[in-house]
Design a protein around this motif. Structure first.
Motif, mmCIF file in Angstrom:
data_model
loop_
_atom_site.group_PDB
_atom_site.id
_atom_site.type_symbol
_atom_site.label_atom_id
_atom_site.label_comp_id
_atom_site.label_asym_id
_atom_site.label_seq_id
_atom_site.Cartn_x
_atom_site.Cartn_y
_atom_site.Cartn_z
ATOM 1 N N ASN A 52 0.810 -1.098 -0.064
ATOM 2 C CA ASN A 52 0.009 0.226 0.058
ATOM 3 C C ASN A 52 0.865 1.180 -0.019
ATOM 4 O O ASN A 52 1.964 1.290 0.508
ATOM 5 C CB ASN A 52 -0.736 -0.088 1.308
ATOM 6 N N TYR A 53 0.316 2.251 -0.461
ATOM 7 C CA TYR A 53 1.181 3.556 -0.502
ATOM 8 C C TYR A 53 1.752 3.839 1.060
ATOM 9 O O TYR A 53 2.949 4.307 0.908
ATOM 10 C CB TYR A 53 0.080 4.794 -0.809
ATOM 11 N N THR A 138 -5.675 -3.357 2.229
ATOM 12 C CA THR A 138 -6.143 -2.115 2.935
ATOM 13 C C THR A 138 -6.698 -1.042 1.808
ATOM 14 O O THR A 138 -7.770 -0.334 1.926
ATOM 15 C CB THR A 138 -4.895 -1.303 3.474
ATOM 16 N N ALA A 139 -6.058 -1.179 0.566
ATOM 17 C CA ALA A 139 -6.551 -0.517 -0.490
ATOM 18 C C ALA A 139 -7.867 -0.633 -0.801
ATOM 19 O O ALA A 139 -9.030 0.240 -0.888
ATOM 20 C CB ALA A 139 -5.452 -0.217 -1.906
ATOM 21 N N ALA A 167 -7.659 5.873 -10.889
ATOM 22 C CA ALA A 167 -8.418 4.552 -11.020
ATOM 23 C C ALA A 167 -7.334 3.629 -11.547
ATOM 24 O O ALA A 167 -7.799 2.230 -11.283
ATOM 25 C CB ALA A 167 -9.304 4.835 -12.178
ATOM 26 N N GLY A 169 -4.812 2.867 -9.411
ATOM 27 C CA GLY A 169 -4.182 2.500 -8.165
ATOM 28 C C GLY A 169 -5.115 1.660 -7.760
ATOM 29 O O GLY A 169 -6.100 0.936 -7.927
ATOM 30 N N VAL A 171 -6.926 1.840 -4.449
ATOM 31 C CA VAL A 171 -8.154 2.137 -3.854
ATOM 32 C C VAL A 171 -8.737 2.557 -5.019
ATOM 33 O O VAL A 171 -10.188 1.731 -5.193
ATOM 34 C CB VAL A 171 -8.165 3.462 -3.305
ATOM 35 N N ALA A 189 -10.964 8.514 -13.729
ATOM 36 C CA ALA A 189 -10.171 9.630 -14.068
ATOM 37 C C ALA A 189 -8.538 8.725 -13.994
ATOM 38 O O ALA A 189 -8.478 8.096 -12.719
ATOM 39 C CB ALA A 189 -10.156 10.521 -13.328
ATOM 40 N N THR A 190 -7.855 9.031 -14.828
ATOM 41 C CA THR A 190 -6.644 8.372 -14.809
ATOM 42 C C THR A 190 -5.302 9.171 -15.542
ATOM 43 O O THR A 190 -5.640 9.908 -16.423
ATOM 44 C CB THR A 190 -6.552 7.081 -15.380
ATOM 45 N N GLY A 191 -4.066 9.034 -14.761
ATOM 46 C CA GLY A 191 -3.077 9.877 -15.447
ATOM 47 C C GLY A 191 -2.563 9.098 -16.702
ATOM 48 O O GLY A 191 -1.150 9.354 -16.993
ATOM 49 N N SER A 257 -1.616 12.520 -4.188
ATOM 50 C CA SER A 257 -0.994 13.920 -5.009
ATOM 51 C C SER A 257 -0.706 14.789 -4.107
ATOM 52 O O SER A 257 -0.149 16.190 -4.444
ATOM 53 C CB SER A 257 -1.937 14.276 -6.286
ATOM 54 N N SER A 280 -9.862 4.231 7.138
ATOM 55 C CA SER A 280 -9.870 2.703 7.323
ATOM 56 C C SER A 280 -9.079 2.021 8.436
ATOM 57 O O SER A 280 -9.532 1.126 9.055
ATOM 58 C CB SER A 280 -9.302 2.018 6.033
ATOM 59 N N ALA A 328 1.454 2.485 -9.918
ATOM 60 C CA ALA A 328 0.640 1.675 -9.671
ATOM 61 C C ALA A 328 -0.338 1.084 -11.091
ATOM 62 O O ALA A 328 -0.900 2.012 -11.514
ATOM 63 C CB ALA A 328 -0.214 1.881 -8.365
HETATM 64 N N1 LIG Z 1 -7.578 6.772 4.410
HETATM 65 C C1 LIG Z 1 -7.406 5.560 4.525
HETATM 66 O O1 LIG Z 1 -8.068 4.732 5.153
HETATM 67 C C2 LIG Z 1 -6.729 4.861 3.442
HETATM 68 C C3 LIG Z 1 -6.598 3.679 2.957
HETATM 69 C C4 LIG Z 1 -5.927 3.203 2.021
HETATM 70 C C5 LIG Z 1 -5.092 4.245 1.056
HETATM 71 N N2 LIG Z 1 -5.386 5.507 1.526
HETATM 72 C C6 LIG Z 1 -4.448 6.553 0.762
HETATM 73 O O2 LIG Z 1 -5.044 6.648 -0.670
HETATM 74 C C7 LIG Z 1 -4.047 7.006 -1.519
HETATM 75 C C8 LIG Z 1 -4.011 6.002 -2.693
HETATM 76 O O3 LIG Z 1 -3.445 4.809 -2.091
HETATM 77 P P1 LIG Z 1 -3.364 3.288 -2.956
HETATM 78 O O4 LIG Z 1 -2.819 2.367 -2.431
HETATM 79 O O5 LIG Z 1 -4.472 3.083 -3.930
HETATM 80 O O6 LIG Z 1 -2.182 3.914 -4.062
HETATM 81 P P2 LIG Z 1 -1.766 3.839 -5.497
HETATM 82 O O7 LIG Z 1 -2.138 2.283 -5.849
HETATM 83 O O8 LIG Z 1 -0.500 4.291 -5.566
HETATM 84 O O9 LIG Z 1 -2.758 4.610 -6.339
HETATM 85 C C9 LIG Z 1 -3.033 6.015 -6.308
HETATM 86 C C10 LIG Z 1 -3.097 6.516 -7.825
HETATM 87 O O10 LIG Z 1 -3.335 7.965 -7.764
HETATM 88 C C11 LIG Z 1 -2.878 8.507 -8.947
HETATM 89 N N3 LIG Z 1 -1.908 9.461 -8.747
HETATM 90 C C12 LIG Z 1 -0.707 9.421 -8.041
HETATM 91 N N4 LIG Z 1 -0.110 10.559 -8.114
HETATM 92 C C13 LIG Z 1 -1.190 11.490 -8.721
HETATM 93 C C14 LIG Z 1 -0.875 12.825 -8.890
HETATM 94 N N5 LIG Z 1 0.383 13.522 -8.518
HETATM 95 N N6 LIG Z 1 -1.682 13.419 -9.289
HETATM 96 C C15 LIG Z 1 -2.922 12.890 -9.815
HETATM 97 N N7 LIG Z 1 -3.057 11.678 -9.648
HETATM 98 C C16 LIG Z 1 -2.225 10.706 -8.925
HETATM 99 C C17 LIG Z 1 -2.393 7.404 -9.876
HETATM 100 O O11 LIG Z 1 -3.578 7.002 -10.533
HETATM 101 P P3 LIG Z 1 -3.728 7.382 -12.095
HETATM 102 O O12 LIG Z 1 -2.317 7.309 -12.738
HETATM 103 O O13 LIG Z 1 -4.730 6.342 -12.660
HETATM 104 O O14 LIG Z 1 -4.353 8.735 -11.874
HETATM 105 C C18 LIG Z 1 -2.273 6.410 -9.005
HETATM 106 O O15 LIG Z 1 -2.292 5.002 -9.290
HETATM 107 C C19 LIG Z 1 -2.732 7.062 -0.664
HETATM 108 O O16 LIG Z 1 -2.806 8.327 -0.428
HETATM 109 C C20 LIG Z 1 -2.937 6.299 0.616
HETATM 110 O O17 LIG Z 1 -2.225 6.576 1.626
HETATM 111 C C21 LIG Z 1 -5.972 5.829 2.532
#
Ligand SMILES: NC(=O)c1ccc[n+]([C@@H]2O[C@H](COP(=O)([O-])OP(=O)(O)OC[C@H]3O[C@@H](n4cnc5c(N)ncnc54)[C@H](OP(=O)(O)O)[C@@H]3O)[C@@H](O)[C@H]2O)c1
Length: 338
Positions: A52-53, A138-139, A167, A169, A171, A189-191, A257, A280, A328
């Motif tokens: 996870n991130y 977790t994601a 999308a 990633g 979550v 939405a994806t980059g 981001s 979470s 991711a």
């Molecule tokens: N609150 C909670 O309980 C909880 C639980 C799990 C995760 N999280 C948080 O949720 C976030 C995502 O976690 P994840 O595990 O899904 O991570 P991940 O697999 O890395 O997915 C994040 C996605 O965000 C997009 N992204 C990354 N950098 C970006 C930028 N600078 N601008 C715009 N889009 C960007 C990318 O998708 P695209 O390229 O497709 O746009 C990337 O694949 C993290 O911050 C993590 O800490 C929080």
């Protein structure tokens, strides 16, 4: 009584001092002493964990996630109970644990064995294997929690398009799959333009480019989305808020981001929009077990197990670096004992 061997393999991150004061993290697989594990009612032989991130951040000197050093990172794990002092969680049961202090303020899932409090443990039901559970991880759990929060706010299939950002990633991809399987019209939405076909395969009705959801805009724009799931944060949440329909909500869980939120109050006071915060890690165990039950049944993504990259403790470094770099494409699972 312990069923954990005196030493076992674990991936450990240790923060070391540097002359400039910034510090650096030394990380890798080590022999770990059972005596150095924290107390807990349940001992688990870890089969699988996931990346996870937050795990990436736990291995960076400036990550602000790890609260102990050395630490075994890994905010989630799935495995078999090898010792238990809780009659409700018998030896031999397959269980999941994630969140709370795991991999943050106490040792986590990147380890052949782990000891956890019984109140953190989710017994796995028949619908999910340990590997499935960590392909969700977790994601994916946070994605399900986001969908449940939107449902509780009143969102139903047929209400209109729902947006999922980030999308590709963990979550985002799981939220997209769950919502599409439930019959929602989901937009992704994806980059990563080259991910469009995969995201359509998961059920996306349409794709938005990262530019469309990160551009500056007016405080309010045309009402478009009946709901949204956002784990990207700074770059995308302002767009989501100003384009949600009257009364709609966004479930916001992440800061991939960045953490800043540059918005106005107008979506809230002129459209009754809601920003639903997802945490979470601290979710109460009863709610957590109920969401895992749904992940094994009606929220189980049909695509579960696809778009999963398998790594081992020895090959974790690259996955941890890649998730922090926004690279991711689906989820990474960590085969620990298998
Ligand atoms: N609150 C909670 O309980 C909880 C639980 C799990 C995760 N999280 C948080 O949720 C976030 C995502 O976690 P994840 O595990 O899904 O991570 P991940 O697999 O890395 O997915 C994040 C996605 O965000 C997009 N992204 C990354 N950098 C970006 C930028 N600078 N601008 C715009 N889009 C960007 C990318 O998708 P695209 O390229 O497709 O746009 C990337 O694949 C993290 O911050 C993590 O800490 C929080």
């Amino acid at each position: 009584m312990t069923a954990i061997p005196t030493t076992f393999r674990a991936y450990v991150a240790e923060k070391l001092d540097t002359p400039d004061g910034a510090g650096r993290v030394e990380r890798g697989v080590r022999e770990f002493q059972a005596a150095d594990l924290p107390p807990g009612e349940i001992e688990v032989r870890v089969g699988w964990s996931s990346v996870n991130y937050k795990d990436g951040l736990a291995t960076r000197a400036d990550g602000k996630v790890a609260r102990i050093s050395p630490i075994i990172p890994g905010i989630d794990l799935a495995g078999k109970v090898v010792a238990s002092s809780d009659p409700g969680i018998p030896v031999g049961a397959s269980v999941v644990a994630h969140g709370y202090d795991l991999g943050v303020a106490r040792h986590g899932g990147f380890s052949e064995y782990q000891r956890v409090p019984a109140g953190w443990v989710v017994p796995l039901t028949d619908g999910l294997t340990e590997r499935d559970a960590m392909a969700i991880g977790t994601a994916g759990f946070t994605a399900a929690m986001s969908v449940v929060a939107l449902e509780e706010r009143g969102l139903k299939p047929g209400d209109g398009p729902v947006l999922v950002t980030g999308a590709s990633g963990g979550v985002g991809g799981t939220a997209l799959a769950i919502l599409a399987d439930l019959g929602y019209e989901v937009w992704a939405a994806t980059g990563k333009p080259d991910e469009a076909d995969r995201l359509r395969g998961l059920g996306a009705a349409g794709i938005l480019t990262r530019d469309e959801v990160t551009a500056a805009g007016k405080p309010l724009e045309s009402e478009r989305w009946a709901g949204a799931v956002d784990a990207v944060g700074a770059a995308t949440l302002p767009y989501v808020l100003r384009t949600l329909r009257t009364g709609a909500a966004v479930a916001a869980s992440g800061n991939a981001s960045g953490p800043k939120l540059d918005t106005t109050v107008f979506p809230f006071i002129l459209r009754g929009v809601a920003l639903l915060g997802m945490d979470s890690a601290q979710l109460a165990i009863d709610r957590r077990r109920a969401i895992w039950d749904r992940l094994a049944t009606d929220l189980r993504p049909r695509s579960l197990g696809e778009h999963v990259t398998e790594v081992e403790l020895e090959t974790l470094d690259a996955a941890l670096d890649a998730i922090l770099a926004g690279e991711a494409r689906g989820r990474w699972v960590v085969k620990v004992g298998g």
